[in-house]
Design a protein around this motif. Structure first.
Motif, PDB file in Angstrom:
ATOM      1  N   GLY A 110     122.868 120.839  30.739  1.00 29.43           N
ATOM      2  CA  GLY A 110     122.069 122.159  30.171  1.00 29.43           C
ATOM      3  C   GLY A 110     120.903 121.995  29.861  1.00 29.43           C
ATOM      4  O   GLY A 110     120.365 122.984  29.069  1.00 29.43           O
ATOM      5  N   LYS A 113     117.846 120.485  34.060  1.00 28.89           N
ATOM      6  CA  LYS A 113     117.330 119.694  35.066  1.00 28.89           C
ATOM      7  C   LYS A 113     117.270 120.341  36.377  1.00 28.89           C
ATOM      8  O   LYS A 113     116.208 120.198  37.201  1.00 28.89           O
ATOM      9  CB  LYS A 113     118.285 118.562  35.388  1.00 28.89           C
ATOM     10  CG  LYS A 113     118.210 117.575  34.416  1.00 28.89           C
ATOM     11  CD  LYS A 113     119.171 116.406  34.513  1.00 28.89           C
ATOM     12  CE  LYS A 113     120.554 116.636  34.380  1.00 28.89           C
ATOM     13  NZ  LYS A 113     120.958 117.360  33.228  1.00 28.89           N
ATOM     14  N   THR A 114     118.419 121.021  36.878  1.00 27.26           N
ATOM     15  CA  THR A 114     118.553 121.865  38.018  1.00 27.26           C
ATOM     16  C   THR A 114     117.387 122.770  38.104  1.00 27.26           C
ATOM     17  O   THR A 114     116.668 122.753  39.245  1.00 27.26           O
ATOM     18  CB  THR A 114     119.983 122.355  38.395  1.00 27.26           C
ATOM     19  OG1 THR A 114     120.790 121.134  38.183  1.00 27.26           O
ATOM     20  CG2 THR A 114     119.970 122.844  39.684  1.00 27.26           C
ATOM     21  N   THR A 115     117.222 123.514  37.313  1.00 27.39           N
ATOM     22  CA  THR A 115     116.105 124.478  37.202  1.00 27.39           C
ATOM     23  C   THR A 115     114.925 123.866  37.538  1.00 27.39           C
ATOM     24  O   THR A 115     113.887 124.283  38.137  1.00 27.39           O
ATOM     25  CB  THR A 115     115.855 125.404  36.064  1.00 27.39           C
ATOM     26  OG1 THR A 115     117.335 125.637  35.486  1.00 27.39           O
ATOM     27  CG2 THR A 115     114.959 126.480  35.967  1.00 27.39           C
ATOM     28  N   GLN A 146     124.170 125.514  42.798  1.00 26.25           N
ATOM     29  CA  GLN A 146     123.171 125.806  42.232  1.00 26.25           C
ATOM     30  C   GLN A 146     121.682 125.393  42.573  1.00 26.25           C
ATOM     31  O   GLN A 146     120.749 125.575  42.763  1.00 26.25           O
ATOM     32  CB  GLN A 146     123.269 125.510  40.545  1.00 26.25           C
ATOM     33  CG  GLN A 146     122.290 126.117  39.553  1.00 26.25           C
ATOM     34  CD  GLN A 146     122.204 125.281  38.278  1.00 26.25           C
ATOM     35  OE1 GLN A 146     123.101 124.625  37.755  1.00 26.25           O
ATOM     36  NE2 GLN A 146     121.216 125.566  37.495  1.00 26.25           N
ATOM     37  N   ASP A 270     110.085 128.291  25.621  1.00 29.86           N
ATOM     38  CA  ASP A 270     109.713 129.819  25.386  1.00 29.86           C
ATOM     39  C   ASP A 270     110.797 130.193  24.266  1.00 29.86           C
ATOM     40  O   ASP A 270     110.640 131.226  23.787  1.00 29.86           O
ATOM     41  CB  ASP A 270     110.056 130.470  26.746  1.00 29.86           C
ATOM     42  CG  ASP A 270     111.412 130.030  27.293  1.00 29.86           C
ATOM     43  OD1 ASP A 270     111.640 128.949  27.512  1.00 29.86           O
ATOM     44  OD2 ASP A 270     112.237 130.990  27.670  1.00 29.86           O
ATOM     45  N   GLU A 296     113.072 130.794  32.920  1.00 25.22           N
ATOM     46  CA  GLU A 296     113.926 130.473  33.625  1.00 25.22           C
ATOM     47  C   GLU A 296     113.633 130.813  35.389  1.00 25.22           C
ATOM     48  O   GLU A 296     114.031 130.139  36.114  1.00 25.22           O
ATOM     49  CB  GLU A 296     115.172 131.559  33.723  1.00 25.22           C
ATOM     50  CG  GLU A 296     116.102 131.190  32.235  1.00 25.22           C
ATOM     51  CD  GLU A 296     117.174 132.042  32.071  1.00 25.22           C
ATOM     52  OE1 GLU A 296     118.120 131.754  32.702  1.00 25.22           O
ATOM     53  OE2 GLU A 296     117.239 132.964  31.381  1.00 25.22           O
TER      54      GLU A 296
HETATM   55  P1  GDP Z   1     121.116 121.306  33.916  1.00 24.67           P
HETATM   56  O1  GDP Z   1     122.578 121.108  33.285  1.00 24.67           O
HETATM   57  O2  GDP Z   1     120.332 120.337  32.966  1.00 24.67           O
HETATM   58  O3  GDP Z   1     120.886 121.039  35.353  1.00 24.67           O
HETATM   59  O4  GDP Z   1     120.529 122.611  33.491  1.00 24.67           O
HETATM   60  P2  GDP Z   1     120.280 123.829  34.233  1.00 24.67           P
HETATM   61  O5  GDP Z   1     118.876 123.985  35.003  1.00 24.67           O
HETATM   62  O6  GDP Z   1     121.490 124.404  34.717  1.00 24.67           O
HETATM   63  O7  GDP Z   1     119.890 124.980  33.033  1.00 24.67           O
HETATM   64  C1  GDP Z   1     120.842 125.302  32.171  1.00 24.67           C
HETATM   65  C2  GDP Z   1     120.422 126.771  31.725  1.00 24.67           C
HETATM   66  O8  GDP Z   1     119.078 126.868  31.001  1.00 24.67           O
HETATM   67  C3  GDP Z   1     120.270 127.504  32.575  1.00 24.67           C
HETATM   68  O9  GDP Z   1     120.918 129.034  32.435  1.00 24.67           O
HETATM   69  C4  GDP Z   1     118.698 127.804  32.970  1.00 24.67           C
HETATM   70  O10 GDP Z   1     118.450 129.162  33.480  1.00 24.67           O
HETATM   71  C5  GDP Z   1     118.418 127.727  31.598  1.00 24.67           C
HETATM   72  N1  GDP Z   1     116.806 127.281  31.479  1.00 24.67           N
HETATM   73  C6  GDP Z   1     116.381 125.965  32.242  1.00 24.67           C
HETATM   74  N2  GDP Z   1     115.079 126.072  31.887  1.00 24.67           N
HETATM   75  C7  GDP Z   1     114.662 126.952  31.105  1.00 24.67           C
HETATM   76  C8  GDP Z   1     113.616 127.235  30.261  1.00 24.67           C
HETATM   77  O11 GDP Z   1     112.668 126.528  30.255  1.00 24.67           O
HETATM   78  N3  GDP Z   1     113.573 128.279  29.532  1.00 24.67           N
HETATM   79  C9  GDP Z   1     114.668 129.007  29.276  1.00 24.67           C
HETATM   80  N4  GDP Z   1     114.687 130.214  28.626  1.00 24.67           N
HETATM   81  N5  GDP Z   1     115.791 128.785  29.963  1.00 24.67           N
HETATM   82  C10 GDP Z   1     115.865 127.645  30.611  1.00 24.67           C
END
Ligand code: GDP
Length: 315
Positions: A110, A113-115, A146, A270, A296
């Motif tokens: 969460g 990372k993936t984003t 994803q 943000d 996002e």
């Molecule tokens: P991972 O589990 O580390 O791969 O996390 P994800 O990339 O799936 O991101 C988790 C959630 O955080 C998703 O709903 C993304 O859209 C959101 N997210 C990621 N980066 C940002 C950011 O910089 N700002 C905001 N507001 N949301 C983000």
């Protein structure tokens, strides 16, 4: 993100304006208020202590210069010290002398990372690189697809096992835009094969997305370490959600020990949480903050500039 901190500091520093000379008592009071503002924003106590001590010492010892009035001088000192705790210089990616450059992402589930993988890939592509994404998060359901969606958006191929592939599966390739990892079920194997794929298809950067968990645990760290040892990344980026508050420091320390990361990416800047703990991460771990994520969308991403962040905070 730092609106309330910024507002508080602006208030404290405005109070100094109009004073022809600052007494030691003025400086002590100002430092006390800055200290409170930082602590309320969740900046770690250790970091605040050192920061305030340096400001106090410098402000009291400052020569009155012709160009700056005393208030401006204090602002200048606070700014320089803030740039200092944020890392001073902007730290760029260190590309491998012989491609591909391998960038591994680590962090809690969460964290973003993936984003981030997609953002980083799109950003690198814009600069003329030819990145490939490698999906090593085989833990979280949906993480592979994803990453594939993110890759498609960024226009970057993704090396990934087919969703639902089981041990002993057929190993069919099904990923558009690149070869898939077929039946591979071990994250370390996927990482290794992803780097080999990059080498053979001449991608100059490999971004390896890894699994995260809700909390730090030994298994997570062992897996991340295993991937790290297998692919010997040029950069290991620790992805940190700036909104997790005080937990940020402990998480950063655990990952610093566990995977010995080379840089930090702050995400969710943000958001409207206090976020100051993220400002402590450079000082606590000694590792530079390299990128910032502010939303996002793919383009909500930039190189982290300590001086610009400090100017933003000081208004
Ligand atoms: P991972 O589990 O580390 O791969 O996390 P994800 O990339 O799936 O991101 C988790 C959630 O955080 C998703 O709903 C993304 O859209 C959101 N997210 C990621 N980066 C940002 C950011 O910089 N700002 C905001 N507001 N949301 C983000």
């Amino acid at each position: 993100m730092f609106d309330s901190l910024s507002g508080r500091l602006a208030g404290v520093l405005t109070d100094l304006r109009g004073k022809g000379k600052l007494s030691d008592a003025d400086i002590d009071r100002t430092c006390r208020e800055i200290r409170l503002a930082l602590l309320e924003a969740d900046v770690s106590l250790t970091v605040v202590r050192g920061f305030i001590a340096r400001i106090k010492e410098r402000a009291k010892g400052a020569e009155v210069s012709g160009a700056l009035n005393p208030a401006q001088q204090v602002v200048k000192i606070v700014n320089e010290e803030l740039v200092g705790i944020l890392g001073g210089e902007t730290r760029r990616i260190q590309f491998a002398k012989t491609p591909p450059t391998v960038i591994m992402l680590a962090g809690l589930q969460g964290a973003g990372k993936t984003t981030l993988a997609g953002k980083l890939a799109a950003w690198l592509k814009k600069q003329g690189h030819t990145p490939i994404l490698v999906a090593c998060d085989l833990q979280r359901p949906g993480a592979v697809s994803q990453l594939q969606i993110v890759g498609e958006r960024a226009g970057v191929p993704v090396f990934a096992p087919n969703p639902g592939t089981s041990i002993g599966g057929t190993g069919e390739l099904g990923v558009s835009g690149s070869a898939g990892a077929g039946s591979l079920t071990e994250p370390i194997e996927v990482a290794r094969s992803g780097v080999a794929e990059a080498r053979s298809k001449q991608h100059d950067v490999v971004i390896v997305d890894t699994a995260g968990r809700l909390g730090i645990d030994e298994e997570l760290m062992a897996q991340a370490k295993g991937i790290r040892d297998a692919v010997e990344p040029d950069e290991v980026l620790f992805v940190l959600d700036a909104m997790i508050g005080q937990d940020a420091v402990a998480t950063a320390e655990a990952f610093a020990q566990g995977v010995d990361f080379t840089g930090v990416v702050l995400t969710k800047l943000d958001g409207d949480a206090r976020g100051g703990a993220a400002l402590s991460v450079r000082e606590i771990t000694g590792r530079p903050i390299m990128f910032a994520s502010t939303g996002e969308k793919l383009e909500d991403f930039d190189v982290f500039h300590p001086d610009r962040m400090s100017s933003r905070i000081l208004g």
